[in-house]
Design a protein around this motif. Structure first.
Motif, PDB file in Angstrom:
ATOM      1  N   HIS A 238       0.854  -1.178   0.000  1.00  0.00           N
ATOM      2  CA  HIS A 238       0.000   0.000   0.000  1.00  0.00           C
ATOM      3  C   HIS A 238       0.900   1.241   0.000  1.00  0.00           C
ATOM      4  CE1 HIS A 238      -2.969   2.958   1.262  1.00  0.00           C
ATOM      5  NE2 HIS A 238      -3.912   2.066   0.981  1.00  0.00           N
ATOM      6  N   PRO A 239       0.537   2.277  -0.774  1.00  0.00           N
ATOM      7  CA  PRO A 239       1.402   3.473  -0.795  1.00  0.00           C
ATOM      8  C   PRO A 239       1.585   4.114   0.570  1.00  0.00           C
ATOM      9  CG  PRO A 239      -0.703   3.865  -1.922  1.00  0.00           C
ATOM     10  CD  PRO A 239      -0.597   2.397  -1.692  1.00  0.00           C
ATOM     11  N   ASP A 240       0.642   3.897   1.487  1.00  0.00           N
ATOM     12  CA  ASP A 240       0.752   4.466   2.836  1.00  0.00           C
ATOM     13  C   ASP A 240       1.203   3.429   3.861  1.00  0.00           C
ATOM     14  OD1 ASP A 240      -0.173   6.932   1.886  1.00  0.00           O
ATOM     15  OD2 ASP A 240      -2.263   6.339   2.178  1.00  0.00           O
ATOM     16  N   SER A 241       1.793   2.333   3.383  1.00  0.00           N
ATOM     17  CA  SER A 241       2.174   1.247   4.297  1.00  0.00           C
ATOM     18  C   SER A 241       3.062   1.740   5.436  1.00  0.00           C
ATOM     19  CB  SER A 241       2.894   0.142   3.528  1.00  0.00           C
ATOM     20  OG  SER A 241       3.438  -0.817   4.410  1.00  0.00           O
ATOM     21  N   ALA A 242       4.127   2.447   5.118  1.00  0.00           N
ATOM     22  CA  ALA A 242       5.066   2.881   6.161  1.00  0.00           C
ATOM     23  C   ALA A 242       4.375   3.781   7.176  1.00  0.00           C
ATOM     24  CB  ALA A 242       6.251   3.596   5.530  1.00  0.00           C
ATOM     25  N   ALA A 243       3.517   4.686   6.711  1.00  0.00           N
ATOM     26  CA  ALA A 243       2.823   5.599   7.626  1.00  0.00           C
ATOM     27  C   ALA A 243       1.839   4.842   8.503  1.00  0.00           C
ATOM     28  CB  ALA A 243       2.110   6.692   6.829  1.00  0.00           C
ATOM     29  N   MET A 244       1.119   3.874   7.912  1.00  0.00           N
ATOM     30  CA  MET A 244       0.154   3.100   8.703  1.00  0.00           C
ATOM     31  C   MET A 244       0.866   2.290   9.777  1.00  0.00           C
ATOM     32  SD  MET A 244      -2.897   1.709   6.204  1.00  0.00           S
ATOM     33  CE  MET A 244      -1.935   1.220   4.792  1.00  0.00           C
ATOM     34  N   VAL A 245       1.974   1.661   9.414  1.00  0.00           N
ATOM     35  CA  VAL A 245       2.707   0.861  10.391  1.00  0.00           C
ATOM     36  C   VAL A 245       3.257   1.758  11.496  1.00  0.00           C
ATOM     37  CG1 VAL A 245       4.746  -0.582  10.752  1.00  0.00           C
ATOM     38  CG2 VAL A 245       3.243  -1.008   8.792  1.00  0.00           C
ATOM     39  N   ALA A 246       3.759   2.937  11.134  1.00  0.00           N
ATOM     40  CA  ALA A 246       4.296   3.858  12.143  1.00  0.00           C
ATOM     41  C   ALA A 246       3.199   4.296  13.115  1.00  0.00           C
ATOM     42  CB  ALA A 246       4.915   5.081  11.455  1.00  0.00           C
ATOM     43  N   THR A 247       2.005   4.586  12.591  1.00  0.00           N
ATOM     44  CA  THR A 247       0.888   4.966  13.466  1.00  0.00           C
ATOM     45  C   THR A 247       0.520   3.822  14.386  1.00  0.00           C
ATOM     46  OG1 THR A 247       0.031   6.482  11.787  1.00  0.00           O
ATOM     47  CG2 THR A 247      -1.497   5.786  13.513  1.00  0.00           C
ATOM     48  N   TRP A 248       0.445   2.617  13.811  1.00  0.00           N
ATOM     49  CA  TRP A 248       0.101   1.421  14.585  1.00  0.00           C
ATOM     50  C   TRP A 248       1.136   1.177  15.689  1.00  0.00           C
ATOM     51  CZ3 TRP A 248       1.672  -3.943  12.430  1.00  0.00           C
ATOM     52  CH2 TRP A 248       1.285  -4.955  13.315  1.00  0.00           C
ATOM     53  N   VAL A 249       2.406   1.284  15.349  1.00  0.00           N
ATOM     54  CA  VAL A 249       3.467   1.101  16.352  1.00  0.00           C
ATOM     55  C   VAL A 249       3.322   2.140  17.454  1.00  0.00           C
ATOM     56  CG1 VAL A 249       5.959   1.251  16.734  1.00  0.00           C
ATOM     57  CG2 VAL A 249       5.070  -0.017  14.766  1.00  0.00           C
ATOM     58  N   GLY A 250       3.004   3.382  17.082  1.00  0.00           N
ATOM     59  CA  GLY A 250       2.818   4.434  18.086  1.00  0.00           C
ATOM     60  C   GLY A 250       1.656   4.170  19.019  1.00  0.00           C
ATOM     61  N   LEU A 251       0.675   3.387  18.538  1.00  0.00           N
ATOM     62  CA  LEU A 251      -0.469   3.027  19.375  1.00  0.00           C
ATOM     63  C   LEU A 251      -0.178   1.830  20.276  1.00  0.00           C
ATOM     64  CD1 LEU A 251      -3.271   3.367  16.670  1.00  0.00           C
ATOM     65  CD2 LEU A 251      -2.912   4.884  18.629  1.00  0.00           C
ATOM     66  N   GLY A 252       0.984   1.188  20.073  1.00  0.00           N
ATOM     67  CA  GLY A 252       1.351   0.054  20.919  1.00  0.00           C
ATOM     68  C   GLY A 252       1.640  -1.219  20.168  1.00  0.00           C
ATOM     69  N   GLY A 253       1.429  -1.231  18.826  1.00  0.00           N
ATOM     70  CA  GLY A 253       1.719  -2.432  18.051  1.00  0.00           C
ATOM     71  C   GLY A 253       0.757  -3.562  18.380  1.00  0.00           C
ATOM     72  N   PHE A 254       1.299  -4.762  18.471  1.00  0.00           N
ATOM     73  CA  PHE A 254       0.466  -5.917  18.816  1.00  0.00           C
ATOM     74  C   PHE A 254      -0.076  -5.782  20.237  1.00  0.00           C
ATOM     75  CE2 PHE A 254       3.426  -7.856  15.653  1.00  0.00           C
ATOM     76  CZ  PHE A 254       2.479  -8.234  14.711  1.00  0.00           C
ATOM     77  N   GLY A 255      -1.173  -6.478  20.522  1.00  0.00           N
ATOM     78  CA  GLY A 255      -1.719  -6.484  21.872  1.00  0.00           C
ATOM     79  C   GLY A 255      -0.672  -6.918  22.884  1.00  0.00           C
ATOM     80  N   TYR A 256      -0.665  -6.282  24.055  1.00  0.00           N
ATOM     81  CA  TYR A 256       0.355  -6.500  25.086  1.00  0.00           C
ATOM     82  C   TYR A 256       1.749  -6.106  24.598  1.00  0.00           C
ATOM     83  CZ  TYR A 256      -3.306  -9.344  27.284  1.00  0.00           C
ATOM     84  OH  TYR A 256      -4.489  -9.795  27.820  1.00  0.00           O
ATOM     85  N   GLY A 257       1.836  -5.477  23.401  1.00  0.00           N
ATOM     86  CA  GLY A 257       3.118  -5.033  22.885  1.00  0.00           C
ATOM     87  C   GLY A 257       4.013  -6.145  22.378  1.00  0.00           C
ATOM     88  N   ARG A 258       3.443  -7.311  22.078  1.00  0.00           N
ATOM     89  CA  ARG A 258       4.265  -8.443  21.618  1.00  0.00           C
ATOM     90  C   ARG A 258       3.435  -9.361  20.738  1.00  0.00           C
ATOM     91  NH1 ARG A 258       3.537  -9.480  27.444  1.00  0.00           N
ATOM     92  NH2 ARG A 258       1.945 -11.101  27.714  1.00  0.00           N
ATOM     93  N   MET A 259       4.113 -10.168  19.927  1.00  0.00           N
ATOM     94  CA  MET A 259       3.435 -11.187  19.141  1.00  0.00           C
ATOM     95  C   MET A 259       3.372 -12.466  19.971  1.00  0.00           C
ATOM     96  SD  MET A 259       4.154 -12.789  15.361  1.00  0.00           S
ATOM     97  CE  MET A 259       3.113 -11.655  14.447  1.00  0.00           C
ATOM     98  N   GLN A 260       2.238 -12.709  20.562  1.00  0.00           N
ATOM     99  CA  GLN A 260       2.013 -13.869  21.418  1.00  0.00           C
ATOM    100  C   GLN A 260       1.051 -14.827  20.705  1.00  0.00           C
ATOM    101  OE1 GLN A 260       1.084 -12.719  25.416  1.00  0.00           O
ATOM    102  NE2 GLN A 260       0.374 -14.753  26.031  1.00  0.00           N
ATOM    103  N   ILE A 261       1.052 -16.095  21.089  1.00  0.00           N
ATOM    104  CA  ILE A 261       0.186 -17.099  20.456  1.00  0.00           C
ATOM    105  C   ILE A 261      -0.850 -17.592  21.450  1.00  0.00           C
ATOM    106  CG2 ILE A 261       0.077 -19.271  19.178  1.00  0.00           C
ATOM    107  CD1 ILE A 261       3.045 -18.976  18.569  1.00  0.00           C
ATOM    108  N   ASP A 262      -2.087 -17.671  21.005  1.00  0.00           N
ATOM    109  CA  ASP A 262      -3.199 -18.225  21.777  1.00  0.00           C
ATOM    110  C   ASP A 262      -3.464 -19.639  21.260  1.00  0.00           C
ATOM    111  OD1 ASP A 262      -5.622 -18.923  22.911  1.00  0.00           O
ATOM    112  OD2 ASP A 262      -6.761 -17.267  22.035  1.00  0.00           O
ATOM    113  N   PHE A 263      -3.366 -20.648  22.133  1.00  0.00           N
ATOM    114  CA  PHE A 263      -3.561 -22.050  21.740  1.00  0.00           C
ATOM    115  C   PHE A 263      -4.923 -22.585  22.171  1.00  0.00           C
ATOM    116  CE2 PHE A 263       1.117 -21.676  22.378  1.00  0.00           C
ATOM    117  CZ  PHE A 263       1.529 -21.991  21.096  1.00  0.00           C
ATOM    118  N   SER A 264      -5.920 -21.725  22.352  1.00  0.00           N
ATOM    119  CA  SER A 264      -7.178 -22.178  22.951  1.00  0.00           C
ATOM    120  C   SER A 264      -8.228 -22.647  21.952  1.00  0.00           C
ATOM    121  CB  SER A 264      -7.770 -21.051  23.807  1.00  0.00           C
ATOM    122  OG  SER A 264      -8.145 -19.958  23.007  1.00  0.00           O
ATOM    123  N   PHE A 265      -7.975 -22.473  20.648  1.00  0.00           N
ATOM    124  CA  PHE A 265      -8.973 -22.866  19.657  1.00  0.00           C
ATOM    125  C   PHE A 265      -8.910 -24.368  19.372  1.00  0.00           C
ATOM    126  CE2 PHE A 265      -9.168 -18.425  19.109  1.00  0.00           C
ATOM    127  CZ  PHE A 265     -10.283 -18.104  18.354  1.00  0.00           C
TER     128      PHE A 265
END
Length: 448
Positions: A43-70
């Motif tokens: 996307h032409p705005d990819s870098a800006a979107m990712v920067a905004t997302w990172v500024g909001l905290g990125g992934f939940g809890y600030g990390r890429m975690q795995i849920d094994f409950s399904f």
């Protein structure tokens, strides 16, 4: 003797587990989830979107975690049925997005709802997904909880045909499913058996996109008439309740892990998942805090522990190179769609059936044509001769075309789908022309 009994019991359990091991539910190769996106445009705005997302905290809890409950439950043809009861009320059931209350779904006695050991779930306070595969059909219930001996409370039941390639709007524009993006869930999970199988191949991957989720405040909205509205992009057909700024990533976004990420530093099983993120991406499916969702090892032959995969493998296994939000880029999958919550369901995918193909010779010049006749199918159909798409036409139940080489199989498919008739090669010739006048006979002559 006691030792032998224990050994025999262990063998029985091992054989039972092996018998249950089946490939994860998947759609046909042409489905969008199996698209290799290594060379897909950003996307032409990819870098800006990712920067905004990172500024909001990125992934939940600030990390890429795995849920094994399904859990993904496999149901035999004789599995008992349960009838969907609208929860918490008929008025709050997701209609017409989901199958009508009263619809029956197979629920084996050993089935388990997300995060549970059985069919009881506090659906007033949890998502309580129940995922059941029976043949080519996938049943996914949201906020499920068993009721009595034959009922199942749910706020949505979505039924998917695993032998079908769905259109871009999935089951319908602005239509949710058991996942807020309108996605199927089970085909976007990953399990220990498929990871193990991919580990046996050099440079192996899973061959499909992976589901991920984010907190609502980190997903995009837009201002419409001074009111902040949810938005989504393909491959989504719906947005849940995002509340983030316009500059962040929207529901349905497909992200790709950067090609130069140091995959080789990770354990072999984790490498399979990382390569999959580079080649097929991750798709934003729902709201929540734990980024990735995997199938539990309740019904699989292999276990996550045996593969060395833990919930925190992607932020703890390699402290010098954790998987971060800024390691991803956003693909260009089309314009943002403002959510109206006015679901328009797509027509049910219907297989044309009873196809008959004949070669006709018409007119005095005996011009050859191939004539097709069938029943069923959608309002428009695609006509195929071998691998050639001959025409896309309104469904009148009949079609005539120039002949193809002898023995070429013809098929009729509901337009834009793989819901097709059985193949049929043209039958022996018929002659359609003005009949000859009967031969005159003399009186008393035998006319046989």
């Amino acid at each position: 003797m006691a030792c032998c009994r224990r050994l025999f019991a262990a063998l029985v359990l091992l054989l039972a587990a092996a018998a249950q091991a089946e490939p994860p539910p998947r759609f046909p190769p042409g489905a969008v989830w199996h698209q290799d996106i290594r060379d897909a445009p950003l996307h032409p705005d990819s870098a800006a979107m990712v920067a905004t997302w990172v500024g909001l905290g990125g992934f939940g809890y600030g990390r890429m975690q795995i849920d094994f409950s399904f859990h993904v439950v496999r149901a035999g043809d004789d599995a008992p049925l349960r009838t969907i009861l609208a929860y918490p009320s008929a008025g709050s059931y997701y209609s017409p997005d989901c199958e009508a209350p009263g619809t029956a779904m197979p629920v084996p006695a050993d089935a388990a709802i997300e995060g549970q050991a059985g069919l009881a779930c506090d659906n007033a306070n949890g998502d309580c997904h129940l995922l059941v595969v029976q043949g080519s059909r996938l049943y996914e219930a949201y906020r499920a909880n068993a009721s009595g001996t034959g009922g199942l409370q749910a706020q949505c039941l979505a039924v998917w045909r695993l032998d079908r390639t769905y259109p871009a709007s999935n089951r319908g524009e602005h239509c949710t499913s058991a996942d807020a993006a309108g996605f199927p869930i089970a085909p976007l999970l990953f399990n220990a058996d498929e990871v193990h199988a991919a580990m046996q191949q050099a440079d192996g991957d899973l061959g499909h996109a992976i589901r991920f989720i984010l907190p609502n405040a980190r997903m995009a909205t837009t201002l419409v008439g001074g009111v902040r509205r949810p938005v989504y992009v393909r491959p989504a057909s719906h947005a849940g309740g995002p509340s983030g700024p316009e500059g962040t990533i929207p529901y349905g976004a497909r992200l790709r892990l950067r090609a130069d990420f140091p995959v080789g530093l990770y354990p072999p099983a984790a490498q399979v998942i990382l390569r999959t993120m580079q080649r097929y991406g991750i798709v934003l499916s729902d709201g929540g805090n734990i980024a990735l969702t995997a199938e539990s090892d309740r019904y699989t032959e292999h276990t996550w522990a045996s593969l060395g995969i833990t919930s925190r493998v992607f932020d703890q296994a390699v402290p010098a190179a954790p998987v971060r939000a800024q390691d991803f880029a956003v693909l260009d999958t089309g314009p943002r769609i403002v959510e109206t919550y006015d679901c328009v369901r797509n027509p049910e995918l219907v297989d044309p059936y009873g196809l008959v193909a004949r070669t006709l010779r018409v007119g005095s010049g005996r011009r050859e044509l191939t004539s097709l006749a069938w029943q069923g199918g959608a309002e428009r159909v695609d006509i195929h001769a071998g691998t050639e798409l001959v025409a896309m036409v309104d469904n009148t139940g009949a079609f005539t075309a120039k002949p193809r080489p002898r023995g070429t199989p013809w098929r009729v498919c509901s337009a834009g789908t793989s819901a097709c008739s059985e193949a049929a090669a043209p039958m022996s010739d018929r002659y359609l022309h003005a009949p000859k006048a009967p031969r005159k006979t003399l009186p008393g002559r035998n006319q046989d």
